[in-house]
Design a protein around this motif. Structure first.
Motif, PDB file in Angstrom:
ATOM      1  N   VAL A 270      -6.518  -3.597  -2.419  1.00 23.85           N
ATOM      2  CA  VAL A 270      -5.477  -4.570  -2.743  1.00 23.85           C
ATOM      3  C   VAL A 270      -5.747  -5.107  -4.138  1.00 23.85           C
ATOM      4  CG1 VAL A 270      -4.387  -6.759  -2.093  1.00 23.85           C
ATOM      5  CG2 VAL A 270      -5.245  -5.207  -0.319  1.00 23.85           C
ATOM      6  N   HIS A 271      -4.715  -5.187  -4.943  1.00 24.05           N
ATOM      7  CA  HIS A 271      -4.858  -5.675  -6.318  1.00 24.05           C
ATOM      8  C   HIS A 271      -4.891  -7.207  -6.324  1.00 24.05           C
ATOM      9  CE1 HIS A 271      -3.862  -6.489 -10.574  1.00 24.05           C
ATOM     10  NE2 HIS A 271      -4.497  -5.338 -10.785  1.00 24.05           N
TER      11      HIS A 271
ATOM     12  N   ALA B  14     -15.383  -6.674  -3.446  1.00 29.12           N
ATOM     13  CA  ALA B  14     -14.802  -6.506  -4.779  1.00 29.12           C
ATOM     14  C   ALA B  14     -15.058  -5.103  -5.294  1.00 29.12           C
ATOM     15  CB  ALA B  14     -15.394  -7.535  -5.734  1.00 29.12           C
ATOM     16  N   GLU B  15     -14.014  -4.514  -5.887  1.00 25.85           N
ATOM     17  CA  GLU B  15     -14.128  -3.202  -6.532  1.00 25.85           C
ATOM     18  C   GLU B  15     -13.307  -3.235  -7.815  1.00 25.85           C
ATOM     19  OE1 GLU B  15     -13.456   0.213  -4.154  1.00 25.85           O
ATOM     20  OE2 GLU B  15     -14.617  -0.507  -2.435  1.00 25.85           O
ATOM     21  N   GLY B  16     -13.933  -3.689  -8.894  1.00 22.65           N
ATOM     22  CA  GLY B  16     -13.238  -3.816 -10.169  1.00 22.65           C
ATOM     23  C   GLY B  16     -12.169  -4.879 -10.105  1.00 22.65           C
ATOM     24  N   ASN B  17     -10.941  -4.520 -10.471  1.00 22.38           N
ATOM     25  CA  ASN B  17      -9.820  -5.452 -10.398  1.00 22.38           C
ATOM     26  C   ASN B  17      -9.169  -5.472  -9.023  1.00 22.38           C
ATOM     27  OD1 ASN B  17     -10.109  -6.139 -13.132  1.00 22.38           O
ATOM     28  ND2 ASN B  17      -8.836  -4.404 -13.779  1.00 22.38           N
ATOM     29  N   TYR B  18      -9.769  -4.808  -8.073  1.00 24.11           N
ATOM     30  CA  TYR B  18      -9.236  -4.735  -6.720  1.00 24.11           C
ATOM     31  C   TYR B  18     -10.249  -5.310  -5.730  1.00 24.11           C
ATOM     32  CZ  TYR B  18      -5.654  -1.503  -8.490  1.00 24.11           C
ATOM     33  OH  TYR B  18      -4.613  -0.930  -9.187  1.00 24.11           O
ATOM     34  N   VAL B  19      -9.771  -5.498  -4.510  1.00 25.20           N
ATOM     35  CA  VAL B  19     -10.674  -5.799  -3.402  1.00 25.20           C
ATOM     36  C   VAL B  19     -10.420  -4.763  -2.317  1.00 25.20           C
ATOM     37  CG1 VAL B  19     -10.888  -8.270  -3.831  1.00 25.20           C
ATOM     38  CG2 VAL B  19      -9.024  -7.432  -2.377  1.00 25.20           C
ATOM     39  N   SER B  20     -11.483  -4.398  -1.619  1.00 26.41           N
ATOM     40  CA  SER B  20     -11.384  -3.437  -0.530  1.00 26.41           C
ATOM     41  C   SER B  20     -11.452  -4.173   0.793  1.00 26.41           C
ATOM     42  CB  SER B  20     -12.534  -2.420  -0.615  1.00 26.41           C
ATOM     43  OG  SER B  20     -12.508  -1.547   0.493  1.00 26.41           O
ATOM     44  N   LEU B  21     -10.396  -4.044   1.583  1.00 24.45           N
ATOM     45  CA  LEU B  21     -10.384  -4.638   2.917  1.00 24.45           C
ATOM     46  C   LEU B  21     -11.070  -3.654   3.857  1.00 24.45           C
ATOM     47  CD1 LEU B  21      -6.676  -5.931   3.056  1.00 24.45           C
ATOM     48  CD2 LEU B  21      -8.708  -7.091   2.170  1.00 24.45           C
ATOM     49  N   ARG B  22     -12.249  -4.039   4.332  1.00 22.78           N
ATOM     50  CA  ARG B  22     -13.016  -3.135   5.194  1.00 22.78           C
ATOM     51  C   ARG B  22     -12.483  -3.223   6.613  1.00 22.78           C
ATOM     52  NH1 ARG B  22     -14.827   0.006   1.549  1.00 22.78           N
ATOM     53  NH2 ARG B  22     -16.226   0.870   3.146  1.00 22.78           N
ATOM     54  N   HIS B  23     -11.428  -2.473   6.873  1.00 27.15           N
ATOM     55  CA  HIS B  23     -10.773  -2.453   8.176  1.00 27.15           C
ATOM     56  C   HIS B  23     -11.608  -1.632   9.152  1.00 27.15           C
ATOM     57  CE1 HIS B  23      -7.459  -1.464  11.086  1.00 27.15           C
ATOM     58  NE2 HIS B  23      -7.158  -2.721  10.833  1.00 27.15           N
ATOM     59  N   GLN B  24     -11.417  -1.890  10.465  1.00 24.83           N
ATOM     60  CA  GLN B  24     -12.198  -1.164  11.470  1.00 24.83           C
ATOM     61  C   GLN B  24     -11.972   0.340  11.413  1.00 24.83           C
ATOM     62  OE1 GLN B  24     -11.421  -2.890  15.316  1.00 24.83           O
ATOM     63  NE2 GLN B  24     -12.704  -4.675  14.929  1.00 24.83           N
ATOM     64  N   ARG B  25     -10.763   0.749  11.008  1.00 21.04           N
ATOM     65  CA  ARG B  25     -10.480   2.187  10.959  1.00 21.04           C
ATOM     66  C   ARG B  25     -10.547   2.739   9.535  1.00 21.04           C
ATOM     67  NH1 ARG B  25      -6.803   0.281  14.793  1.00 21.04           N
ATOM     68  NH2 ARG B  25      -5.181   0.039  13.211  1.00 21.04           N
ATOM     69  N   ASN B  26      -9.783   2.130   8.615  1.00 26.46           N
ATOM     70  CA  ASN B  26      -9.737   2.632   7.245  1.00 26.46           C
ATOM     71  C   ASN B  26      -9.801   1.466   6.256  1.00 26.46           C
ATOM     72  OD1 ASN B  26      -9.100   5.474   7.991  1.00 26.46           O
ATOM     73  ND2 ASN B  26      -7.184   4.568   8.707  1.00 26.46           N
ATOM     74  N   PRO B  27     -10.478   1.658   5.110  1.00 25.57           N
ATOM     75  CA  PRO B  27     -10.462   0.622   4.074  1.00 25.57           C
ATOM     76  C   PRO B  27      -9.148   0.665   3.298  1.00 25.57           C
ATOM     77  CG  PRO B  27     -11.783   2.480   3.356  1.00 25.57           C
ATOM     78  CD  PRO B  27     -11.364   2.792   4.763  1.00 25.57           C
ATOM     79  N   TYR B  28      -8.734  -0.497   2.789  1.00 24.87           N
ATOM     80  CA  TYR B  28      -7.502  -0.592   2.005  1.00 24.87           C
ATOM     81  C   TYR B  28      -7.788  -1.331   0.709  1.00 24.87           C
ATOM     82  CZ  TYR B  28      -5.153   0.627   6.391  1.00 24.87           C
ATOM     83  OH  TYR B  28      -4.750   1.242   7.547  1.00 24.87           O
TER      84      TYR B  28
ATOM     85  N   ALA C 187       0.854  -1.191   0.000  1.00 22.43           N
ATOM     86  CA  ALA C 187       0.000   0.000   0.000  1.00 22.43           C
ATOM     87  C   ALA C 187       0.886   1.236   0.000  1.00 22.43           C
ATOM     88  CB  ALA C 187      -0.922   0.002   1.220  1.00 22.43           C
ATOM     89  N   LYS C 188       0.808   2.015  -1.070  1.00 19.81           N
ATOM     90  CA  LYS C 188       1.565   3.271  -1.202  1.00 19.81           C
ATOM     91  C   LYS C 188       3.063   3.059  -1.017  1.00 19.81           C
ATOM     92  CE  LYS C 188      -2.340   6.082   0.359  1.00 19.81           C
ATOM     93  NZ  LYS C 188      -2.829   7.057   1.364  1.00 19.81           N
ATOM     94  N   GLY C 189       3.579   2.022  -1.660  1.00 20.54           N
ATOM     95  CA  GLY C 189       5.009   1.783  -1.621  1.00 20.54           C
ATOM     96  C   GLY C 189       5.520   1.088  -0.380  1.00 20.54           C
TER      97      GLY C 189
END
Length: 206
Positions: free
Chosen positions: A130-131, A114-128, A97-99
């Motif tokens: 990942v390709h 799922a978000e297109g070619n990525y997946v969103s990790l729904r973390h308790q604080r912030n989503p991330y 994530a960001k280098g």
């Protein structure tokens, strides 16, 4: 092993240690000396410290008794070590994530979407983001207590707080924090994994 299973084992281990402390303390105060003779009799008495003419006696190995005393003195220290080991072995996920490479506890991830070619990790604080594909994530996360409930959603079973049946034959899940997800009929059989014990609710996920 899922995060929930680790927490359950930790709670069980804690209870076992506490019981052993209580029992060991009582046993040490009332235990016979090393090398005492325990005798089996034909009468209603099962054991006696001094033999009689009608009793068959054998030397009992009471070497464990001092060990129990030592164990009682060290149980709390062992418990603290167990807690450290359990925390260290809690499953985590690593991703770019960001280098940088981030490490997150899987227990803190509520869902994966799922978000297109990525997946969103729904973390308790912030989503991330990942390709990676959702199917690949589903296979990797399955051993750690994640189930697929929709063609585009995976949830952490330990984060689910409520199941609501819908007239369409589908279900709605409410997770910690209030986020809700739809469970389609194709994946509703996975709801059986939400709990180790179902009481009077087997037909809910049939």
């Amino acid at each position: 092993m899922s995060a929930r299973e680790i927490q359950d084992q930790k709670a069980i281990a804690h209870e076992m240690f506490v019981r052993q402390v209580a029992h060991a303390s009582a046993d040490v105060s009332a235990s016979p000396l090393r090398g005492a003779t325990i005798c089996s009799t034909k009468s209603r008495r099962d054991y006696a410290l001094e033999p009689t003419a009608d009793e068959f006696c054998e030397a009992a190995d009471t070497s464990l008794l001092p060990v129990i005393g030592v164990g009682a003195a060290n149980l709390m220290r062992v418990l603290r070590q167990l807690e450290v080991i359990t925390k260290r072995q809690a499953p985590r996920i690593a991703f770019k994530a960001k280098g940088s490479i981030l490490l997150l506890d899987l227990a803190d991830i509520l869902a994966v979407q799922a978000e297109g070619n990525y997946v969103s990790l729904r973390h308790q604080r912030n989503p991330y983001l990942v390709h990676e594909s959702l199917s690949s994530m589903a296979e990797k996360l399955k051993p750690y207590g994640f189930i697929r409930i929709h063609r585009s959603v995976i949830v952490n079973i330990s984060a689910v707080e409520e199941i609501q049946p819908l007239p369409t034959g589908e279900y709605r899940l409410r997770l910690k924090g209030g986020k809700e997800y739809l469970v389609t009929r194709k994946y509703k059989h996975n709801l059986r994994d939400l709990a180790q014990l179902w009481v009077g609710s087997e037909r809910l996920c049939g």
